[in-house]
Design an enzyme around this catalytic site. Structure first.
Site, PDB file in Angstrom:
ATOM      1  N   HIS A  82     -13.779  34.528  40.378  1.00 29.85           N
ATOM      2  CA  HIS A  82     -12.441  34.074  40.028  1.00 29.85           C
ATOM      3  C   HIS A  82     -11.570  34.807  41.069  1.00 29.85           C
ATOM      4  O   HIS A  82     -11.567  35.994  41.340  1.00 29.85           O
ATOM      5  CB  HIS A  82     -12.160  34.412  38.579  1.00 29.85           C
ATOM      6  CG  HIS A  82     -10.592  34.247  38.254  1.00 29.85           C
ATOM      7  ND1 HIS A  82     -10.266  33.091  38.210  1.00 29.85           N
ATOM      8  CD2 HIS A  82      -9.345  34.880  38.427  1.00 29.85           C
ATOM      9  CE1 HIS A  82      -8.811  32.742  37.970  1.00 29.85           C
ATOM     10  NE2 HIS A  82      -8.450  34.093  38.074  1.00 29.85           N
ATOM     11  N   ASP A 161      -4.838  29.922  25.014  1.00 28.99           N
ATOM     12  CA  ASP A 161      -4.118  30.346  26.315  1.00 28.99           C
ATOM     13  C   ASP A 161      -3.175  29.552  27.118  1.00 28.99           C
ATOM     14  O   ASP A 161      -2.203  29.599  27.490  1.00 28.99           O
ATOM     15  CB  ASP A 161      -5.243  30.798  27.257  1.00 28.99           C
ATOM     16  CG  ASP A 161      -4.669  31.345  28.479  1.00 28.99           C
ATOM     17  OD1 ASP A 161      -4.222  32.283  28.686  1.00 28.99           O
ATOM     18  OD2 ASP A 161      -4.854  30.460  29.455  1.00 28.99           O
ATOM     19  N   ARG A 168       5.283  31.558  28.164  1.00 30.24           N
ATOM     20  CA  ARG A 168       5.457  32.605  28.858  1.00 30.24           C
ATOM     21  C   ARG A 168       6.258  32.113  30.144  1.00 30.24           C
ATOM     22  O   ARG A 168       7.102  32.683  30.727  1.00 30.24           O
ATOM     23  CB  ARG A 168       4.168  33.300  29.397  1.00 30.24           C
ATOM     24  CG  ARG A 168       3.594  34.159  28.210  1.00 30.24           C
ATOM     25  CD  ARG A 168       1.987  34.644  28.591  1.00 30.24           C
ATOM     26  NE  ARG A 168       2.142  35.356  29.977  1.00 30.24           N
ATOM     27  CZ  ARG A 168       0.905  35.515  30.980  1.00 30.24           C
ATOM     28  NH1 ARG A 168      -0.029  34.798  30.654  1.00 30.24           N
ATOM     29  NH2 ARG A 168       1.068  36.024  31.962  1.00 30.24           N
ATOM     30  N   SER A 183      -5.068  36.738  29.712  1.00 34.43           N
ATOM     31  CA  SER A 183      -5.140  34.973  30.042  1.00 34.43           C
ATOM     32  C   SER A 183      -6.413  35.028  31.029  1.00 34.43           C
ATOM     33  O   SER A 183      -7.201  33.937  30.710  1.00 34.43           O
ATOM     34  CB  SER A 183      -4.077  34.700  30.662  1.00 34.43           C
ATOM     35  OG  SER A 183      -4.182  33.495  31.179  1.00 34.43           O
ATOM     36  N   LYS A 187     -10.835  33.348  29.678  1.00 38.49           N
ATOM     37  CA  LYS A 187     -11.252  32.155  30.108  1.00 38.49           C
ATOM     38  C   LYS A 187     -12.779  32.518  30.768  1.00 38.49           C
ATOM     39  O   LYS A 187     -13.579  31.824  30.821  1.00 38.49           O
ATOM     40  CB  LYS A 187     -10.354  31.592  31.209  1.00 38.49           C
ATOM     41  CG  LYS A 187      -9.185  30.829  30.514  1.00 38.49           C
ATOM     42  CD  LYS A 187      -8.456  30.205  31.797  1.00 38.49           C
ATOM     43  CE  LYS A 187      -7.621  30.755  32.501  1.00 38.49           C
ATOM     44  NZ  LYS A 187      -6.370  31.379  31.858  1.00 38.49           N
TER      45      LYS A 187
END
Length: 437
Positions: A82, A161, A168, A183, A187
């Site tokens: 990621h 989320d 947010r 967050s 995932k």
């Protein structure tokens, strides 16, 4: 139990229990706790942070708010890489061929981009006919065949989320380390992988602008990974200039392919080799990152990663011939050269401004409804530290319509700083940290 009491408790810097966090998040999910109370809790968290046990409970609750995906029937070691995002980040394309060459599988959910350039899905959709798996069963099939499984992000994975992030975004609480970390990790944990590699970008073109904050984020995500007994590596990488040279969807596809052929820009090649080396270390095939990088270098020389990328493209419905014939990719109709006005050394390249320069041409989206032009973008010819003479080309601008060309040029003009004294070249790899490896 009342939400207001828990808000006050967090406001006063006290630690919430598992039961209290579950009460808050369950209430927000079923709408018995309104936005204004969750907003107050998020702001209290922004100022006071979370303890390790709070963070584990918070992340776990988000992870379990939707579907948990485990790809049964896959016969490969799975790595989920990621990136926190940046300008010119085409890493997943190159990793597709390299991971597969080492019999490492990738199973990940990716999204479309909103901002400078397209996301991973947009880049792959530069390829005519390219279709992503629509079912879990098809995902397993393509991973076993090609090593690479990429699907569009699902609303059924970590829906909590998505709700909290939207809040947010409008309450000034985006830049909270525990909220960012939970967050991302919720995932990553919801979609099973044997190892998780987190490429945390640092610099002017990244979400994390300074190294200390990036270290804090990396440490927090590693802490979460440890809480769930998962193998996690964070790689902090430079984004004070664009990654590689190409910024724009099909242009980035070409650069990724050239990297697999051994012709990539030095910084992008270094990042790709390091990420694959980390994966080999997680898998147990390499004792050190340096040993892994040597293995990657030899694999690139063998030509196998290019062949594996061809197989991947073909299995997803694209034409594998594009790997050797870039005219099969979308190409902008026009190109102009952006030249230096003065001689000297490249002292700065503002990554975000280069990204915006490509975006206004159509390479990215200003709103969710905008359509991507896959052929346009910017290709740099210089990097920080390079010598440049007046009149020498700094970048090439690829465009179809000149409606925003002047804006693109102005943004590029503001991106480059030429100085009289030599500036040190930048290292793309800043730090590597791991847990449970």
């Amino acid at each position: 139990m009342r939400a207001v009491d828990l808000i006050q408790k967090k406001r006063d810097g006290k630690t919430l229990t598992e039961e209290e966090i579950n009460f808050l998040l369950d209430g927000y999910l079923d709408k018995s706790i309104p936005d204004y109370q969750m907003s107050a809790f998020l702001m209290a968290t922004y100022f006071n942070g979370m303890e390790k046990d709070e963070l584990k409970t918070f992340t776990g609750k988000m992870m379990n708010s939707g579907d948990l995906i485990k790809f049964d029937g896959i016969d490969k070691f799975l790595i989920d890489k990621h990136s926190t995002g940046g300008v010119g980040d085409k890493t997943t394309i190159a990793l597709a061929g390299l991971f597969a060459s080492f019999d490492i599988g990738t199973a990940k959910l990716s999204g479309r981009g909103l901002g400078h350039t397209g996301g991973t899905i947009d880049k792959f959709e530069s390829i005519k006919g390219f279709n992503f798996p629509q079912t879990k069963e098809r995902m397993v099939e393509v991973i076993n065949k090609t090593g690479t499984g990429i699907m569009g992000a699902s609303d059924k994975v970590v829906p909590l989320d998505k709700q909290i992030y939207a809040l947010r975004d409008v309450t000034g609480t985006v830049m909270s380390i525990p909220l960012i970390a939970s967050s991302i990790m919720s995932k990553k944990l919801a979609v099973y992988a044997d190892g998780i590699i987190l490429d945390v970008k640092v610099g002017s073109g990244a979400f994390m602008k300074d190294l200390d904050m990036a270290r804090d984020l990396a440490k927090t995500m590693l802490q979460i990974g440890d809480s769930f007994d998962r193998k996690v590596v964070t790689v902090l990488t430079d984004m004070d200039q664009p990654l590689g040279l190409a910024v724009g969807n099909s242009l980035e596809v070409i650069e990724a392919i050239e990297t697999l052929k051994g012709n990539g820009p030095a910084d992008f090649t270094e990042l790709v080799e390091t990420l694959v080396a980390v994966a080999l270390q997680i898998k147990g095939d390499a004792a050190t990152i340096e040993e892994g990088k040597a293995m990657v270098n030899e694999m690139i020389k063998s030509g196998k990663p290019v062949e594996m990328l061809k197989e991947f493209i073909g299995e997803y419905g694209g034409d594998p011939r594009l790997v050797d014939d870039y005219s099969l990719l979308p190409m902008a109709q026009n190109m102009i050269e952006f030249k230096a006005e003065n001689s000297g050394y490249i002292g700065k390249i503002e990554a975000e401004e280069v990204g915006k320069s490509a975006m206004v041409l159509g390479a990215g989206r200003a709103t969710k409804e905008d359509l991507i032009n896959h052929g346009v973008g910017v290709v740099l010819t210089k990097k920080i530290g390079d010598r440049v003479e007046a009149g020498e080309v700094l970048a090439k601008i690829y465009f179809d319509e000149d409606i925003n060309l002047e804006s693109s040029i102005r943004l590029l003009d503001g991106a480059f700083e030429i100085v009289s004294d030599k500036v040190e070249d930048r290292n793309v790899i800043l730090e590597v940290h791991s847990v449970n490896i």
